[in-house]
Design a protein around this motif. Structure first.
Motif, PDB file in Angstrom:
ATOM      1  N   PHE A 119       0.854  -1.179   0.000  1.00  0.00           N
ATOM      2  CA  PHE A 119       0.000   0.000   0.000  1.00  0.00           C
ATOM      3  C   PHE A 119       0.894   1.234   0.000  1.00  0.00           C
ATOM      4  CE2 PHE A 119      -2.678  -3.363   1.399  1.00  0.00           C
ATOM      5  CZ  PHE A 119      -3.969  -3.022   1.005  1.00  0.00           C
ATOM      6  N   VAL A 120       0.609   2.163  -0.934  1.00  0.00           N
ATOM      7  CA  VAL A 120       1.493   3.307  -1.136  1.00  0.00           C
ATOM      8  C   VAL A 120       0.671   4.569  -1.372  1.00  0.00           C
ATOM      9  CG1 VAL A 120       3.412   4.243  -2.473  1.00  0.00           C
ATOM     10  CG2 VAL A 120       3.138   1.760  -2.291  1.00  0.00           C
ATOM     11  N   ALA A 121       1.004   5.633  -0.647  1.00  0.00           N
ATOM     12  CA  ALA A 121       0.455   6.952  -0.934  1.00  0.00           C
ATOM     13  C   ALA A 121       1.479   7.728  -1.757  1.00  0.00           C
ATOM     14  CB  ALA A 121       0.149   7.703   0.357  1.00  0.00           C
ATOM     15  N   ILE A 122       1.023   8.408  -2.792  1.00  0.00           N
ATOM     16  CA  ILE A 122       1.901   9.287  -3.557  1.00  0.00           C
ATOM     17  C   ILE A 122       1.456  10.726  -3.333  1.00  0.00           C
ATOM     18  CG2 ILE A 122       2.399   7.502  -5.246  1.00  0.00           C
ATOM     19  CD1 ILE A 122       0.514   8.870  -7.196  1.00  0.00           C
ATOM     20  N   ARG A 123       2.358  11.657  -3.656  1.00  0.00           N
ATOM     21  CA  ARG A 123       2.079  13.051  -3.324  1.00  0.00           C
ATOM     22  C   ARG A 123       2.763  13.968  -4.333  1.00  0.00           C
ATOM     23  NH1 ARG A 123       3.511  15.989   2.529  1.00  0.00           N
ATOM     24  NH2 ARG A 123       2.509  17.980   2.027  1.00  0.00           N
ATOM     25  N   LEU A 256      11.186  26.347  -1.919  1.00  0.00           N
ATOM     26  CA  LEU A 256      12.346  25.557  -2.316  1.00  0.00           C
ATOM     27  C   LEU A 256      13.249  26.400  -3.208  1.00  0.00           C
ATOM     28  CD1 LEU A 256      10.444  22.255  -3.191  1.00  0.00           C
ATOM     29  CD2 LEU A 256      11.973  22.588  -1.227  1.00  0.00           C
ATOM     30  N   PRO A 257      14.551  26.284  -3.086  1.00  0.00           N
ATOM     31  CA  PRO A 257      15.475  27.123  -3.855  1.00  0.00           C
ATOM     32  C   PRO A 257      15.241  27.014  -5.363  1.00  0.00           C
ATOM     33  CG  PRO A 257      16.653  25.973  -2.121  1.00  0.00           C
ATOM     34  CD  PRO A 257      15.263  25.402  -2.139  1.00  0.00           C
ATOM     35  N   GLY A 258      15.019  28.168  -5.980  1.00  0.00           N
ATOM     36  CA  GLY A 258      14.874  28.211  -7.426  1.00  0.00           C
ATOM     37  C   GLY A 258      13.492  27.876  -7.950  1.00  0.00           C
ATOM     38  N   TRP A 259      12.563  27.531  -7.055  1.00  0.00           N
ATOM     39  CA  TRP A 259      11.221  27.162  -7.500  1.00  0.00           C
ATOM     40  C   TRP A 259      10.360  28.422  -7.615  1.00  0.00           C
ATOM     41  CZ3 TRP A 259       8.599  22.006  -7.085  1.00  0.00           C
ATOM     42  CH2 TRP A 259       9.525  20.950  -7.062  1.00  0.00           C
ATOM     43  N   THR A 260       9.957  28.739  -8.824  1.00  0.00           N
ATOM     44  CA  THR A 260       9.006  29.818  -9.055  1.00  0.00           C
ATOM     45  C   THR A 260       7.595  29.230  -9.122  1.00  0.00           C
ATOM     46  OG1 THR A 260       9.154  29.570 -11.454  1.00  0.00           O
ATOM     47  CG2 THR A 260      10.748  31.070 -10.380  1.00  0.00           C
ATOM     48  N   GLN A 261       6.597  30.097  -9.207  1.00  0.00           N
ATOM     49  CA  GLN A 261       5.233  29.611  -9.361  1.00  0.00           C
ATOM     50  C   GLN A 261       5.093  28.809 -10.649  1.00  0.00           C
ATOM     51  OE1 GLN A 261       2.587  29.908  -7.080  1.00  0.00           O
ATOM     52  NE2 GLN A 261       1.837  28.313  -8.462  1.00  0.00           N
ATOM     53  N   GLU A 262       5.833  29.220 -11.688  1.00  0.00           N
ATOM     54  CA  GLU A 262       5.793  28.488 -12.959  1.00  0.00           C
ATOM     55  C   GLU A 262       6.326  27.069 -12.777  1.00  0.00           C
ATOM     56  OE1 GLU A 262       7.378  28.843 -17.598  1.00  0.00           O
ATOM     57  OE2 GLU A 262       8.111  30.232 -16.056  1.00  0.00           O
ATOM     58  N   VAL A 263       7.410  26.905 -12.013  1.00  0.00           N
ATOM     59  CA  VAL A 263       7.956  25.572 -11.769  1.00  0.00           C
ATOM     60  C   VAL A 263       6.964  24.728 -10.985  1.00  0.00           C
ATOM     61  CG1 VAL A 263       9.767  24.283 -10.583  1.00  0.00           C
ATOM     62  CG2 VAL A 263      10.355  26.321 -11.899  1.00  0.00           C
ATOM     63  N   VAL A 264       6.362  25.312  -9.948  1.00  0.00           N
ATOM     64  CA  VAL A 264       5.363  24.585  -9.156  1.00  0.00           C
ATOM     65  C   VAL A 264       4.212  24.125 -10.044  1.00  0.00           C
ATOM     66  CG1 VAL A 264       3.671  24.765  -7.284  1.00  0.00           C
ATOM     67  CG2 VAL A 264       5.951  25.768  -7.010  1.00  0.00           C
ATOM     68  N   ASP A 265       3.753  25.006 -10.926  1.00  0.00           N
ATOM     69  CA  ASP A 265       2.650  24.651 -11.829  1.00  0.00           C
ATOM     70  C   ASP A 265       3.052  23.523 -12.777  1.00  0.00           C
ATOM     71  OD1 ASP A 265       1.130  26.618 -10.645  1.00  0.00           O
ATOM     72  OD2 ASP A 265       1.437  28.098 -12.241  1.00  0.00           O
ATOM     73  N   GLN A 266       4.278  23.571 -13.291  1.00  0.00           N
ATOM     74  CA  GLN A 266       4.740  22.525 -14.202  1.00  0.00           C
ATOM     75  C   GLN A 266       4.836  21.173 -13.488  1.00  0.00           C
ATOM     76  OE1 GLN A 266       8.461  24.178 -15.511  1.00  0.00           O
ATOM     77  NE2 GLN A 266       7.542  25.349 -17.192  1.00  0.00           N
ATOM     78  N   VAL A 267       5.401  21.188 -12.272  1.00  0.00           N
ATOM     79  CA  VAL A 267       5.519  19.948 -11.503  1.00  0.00           C
ATOM     80  C   VAL A 267       4.134  19.394 -11.172  1.00  0.00           C
ATOM     81  CG1 VAL A 267       6.271  18.985  -9.294  1.00  0.00           C
ATOM     82  CG2 VAL A 267       7.782  20.514 -10.568  1.00  0.00           C
ATOM     83  N   THR A 268       3.210  20.277 -10.844  1.00  0.00           N
ATOM     84  CA  THR A 268       1.849  19.851 -10.513  1.00  0.00           C
ATOM     85  C   THR A 268       1.152  19.240 -11.714  1.00  0.00           C
ATOM     86  OG1 THR A 268       1.689  21.556  -8.798  1.00  0.00           O
ATOM     87  CG2 THR A 268      -0.377  20.625  -9.614  1.00  0.00           C
ATOM     88  N   GLU A 269       1.306  19.840 -12.877  1.00  0.00           N
ATOM     89  CA  GLU A 269       0.689  19.291 -14.087  1.00  0.00           C
ATOM     90  C   GLU A 269       1.280  17.923 -14.427  1.00  0.00           C
ATOM     91  OE1 GLU A 269      -1.943  20.205 -15.966  1.00  0.00           O
ATOM     92  OE2 GLU A 269      -2.242  21.560 -14.258  1.00  0.00           O
ATOM     93  N   THR A 270       2.589  17.782 -14.265  1.00  0.00           N
ATOM     94  CA  THR A 270       3.234  16.492 -14.513  1.00  0.00           C
ATOM     95  C   THR A 270       2.722  15.449 -13.527  1.00  0.00           C
ATOM     96  OG1 THR A 270       5.235  17.556 -15.360  1.00  0.00           O
ATOM     97  CG2 THR A 270       5.448  15.284 -14.622  1.00  0.00           C
ATOM     98  N   TYR A 271       2.562  15.853 -12.281  1.00  0.00           N
ATOM     99  CA  TYR A 271       2.027  14.939 -11.268  1.00  0.00           C
ATOM    100  C   TYR A 271       0.621  14.480 -11.644  1.00  0.00           C
ATOM    101  CZ  TYR A 271       0.127  13.584  -6.659  1.00  0.00           C
ATOM    102  OH  TYR A 271      -0.484  12.932  -5.618  1.00  0.00           O
ATOM    103  N   ARG A 272      -0.211  15.402 -12.079  1.00  0.00           N
ATOM    104  CA  ARG A 272      -1.571  15.023 -12.484  1.00  0.00           C
ATOM    105  C   ARG A 272      -1.554  14.047 -13.655  1.00  0.00           C
ATOM    106  NH1 ARG A 272      -3.871  21.216 -12.090  1.00  0.00           N
ATOM    107  NH2 ARG A 272      -4.362  21.200  -9.845  1.00  0.00           N
ATOM    108  N   ALA A 273      -0.657  14.284 -14.593  1.00  0.00           N
ATOM    109  CA  ALA A 273      -0.541  13.371 -15.733  1.00  0.00           C
ATOM    110  C   ALA A 273      -0.073  11.996 -15.270  1.00  0.00           C
ATOM    111  CB  ALA A 273       0.427  13.955 -16.763  1.00  0.00           C
TER     112      ALA A 273
END
Length: 289
Positions: A119-123, A256-273
């Motif tokens: 059993f695994v939770a991802i985030r 997090l160092p170097g993380w802009t809102q654009e980076v957060v949005d990109q990581v979030t979209e990749t996570y959703r995919a």
């Protein structure tokens, strides 16, 4: 043998505590909960001595005798994020949780005669790393990331490694972000408990998010239902969160160092995919809200 692998910063031992709170009921159903302090040293020593091999029946029995209270449980549950190693193991040179497959495969070799479930939770990696970095004793952000760029951290790749490594054994996965709505189902699935087994603590997670008034209103709403289906209960939970969540309970800043809102949005979209791919991956049971 049931292994809740975490992962880090998704559970806070809530599942273990909830299962232990239901220990008496689960024991009657043939299920035993083994706390980490009961199995950690045993497993560490066994894995080191096995060196990639599998336990003999005699070794299995020795481990069971050492860690179990009951004589012959049908289901044994262990829950700890340390199955995946220390916080510094969240990211490796190959990306997110590169060792998840190898570590899970090693656990299957501890009790080869038993059925094994994982059993695994991802985030979302953005919030996962935000919570892990302050707890990482090995160094700074650069060391934690192991040369990876945020956009390359893929749960899809980690879960594919897990599926390939455990060779058809049961894998159940959910998103940490969905836990307030699906907590009762998680508890029951991990416990292997049918509808005839009464379990407590199904509302404990959502209660942590609500104001005192919100908790009282949710209890009233649930008690007024003649027959509370899963879908109706989730509707009530969602309505309670929308109306009575504590201030900032659902928000998390990503610092997090170097993380802009654009980076957060990109990581979030990749996570959703990745979630969409994992949910239909052969060999995976996915708990959807």
């Amino acid at each position: 043998m049931v292994y809740h692998l975490g992962v880090h910063a998704t559970d806070g031992d809530r599942l273990l505590r909830t299962l232990l709170d239901n220990r008496d009921q689960l024991h009657k159903a043939g299920t035993e909960i083994v706390a980490p302090e009961r199995h950690k040293d045993i497993f560490d020593e066994a894995l080191q001595s096995l060196a990639g091999g599998s336990s003999t029946p005699e070794m299995e029995q020795i481990m069971l005798d050492a860690m179990l209270d009951g004589d012959n449980p049908q289901r044994v549950i262990m829950s700890t994020a340390t199955f995946m190693g220390a916080y510094g193991r969240v990211v490796g040179r190959e990306g997110l949780y590169p060792q998840i497959g190898r570590r899970a495969a090693a656990l299957t070799r501890l009790f080869p005669s038993a059925r094994t479930e994982f059993f695994v939770a991802i985030r979302n990696p953005a919030t996962l790393l935000s919570d892990v970095l302050p707890l990482f004793a090995g160094g700074d952000y650069t060391e934690l990331m192991q040369g990876n760029q945020p956009q390359t951290l893929r749960w899809r790749d980690a879960i594919q490694r897990l599926v390939a490594s455990v060779q058809g054994r049961r894998i159940v996965i959910w998103c940490h972000e969905d836990v307030p709505l699906i907590w009762p189902e998680i508890i029951r699935l991990v416990a292997g408990a049918g509808p005839d087994v009464t379990l407590t603590g199904g509302s404990s997670y959502i209660h942590e998010l609500l104001t005192d008034d919100g908790v009282a209103k949710l209890r009233d709403a649930m008690s007024s239902q003649d027959r509370l289906s899963v879908s109706r209960r989730r509707e009530l939970f969602a309505e309670a969160i929308a109306a009575d969540a504590q201030e900032d309970a659902l928000d998390q800043s990503v610092d997090l160092p170097g993380w802009t809102q654009e980076v957060v949005d990109q990581v979030t979209e990749t996570y959703r995919a990745d979630v969409a791919e994992i949910a239909v991956l052969p060999g995976v049971e996915f708990i959807l809200p």
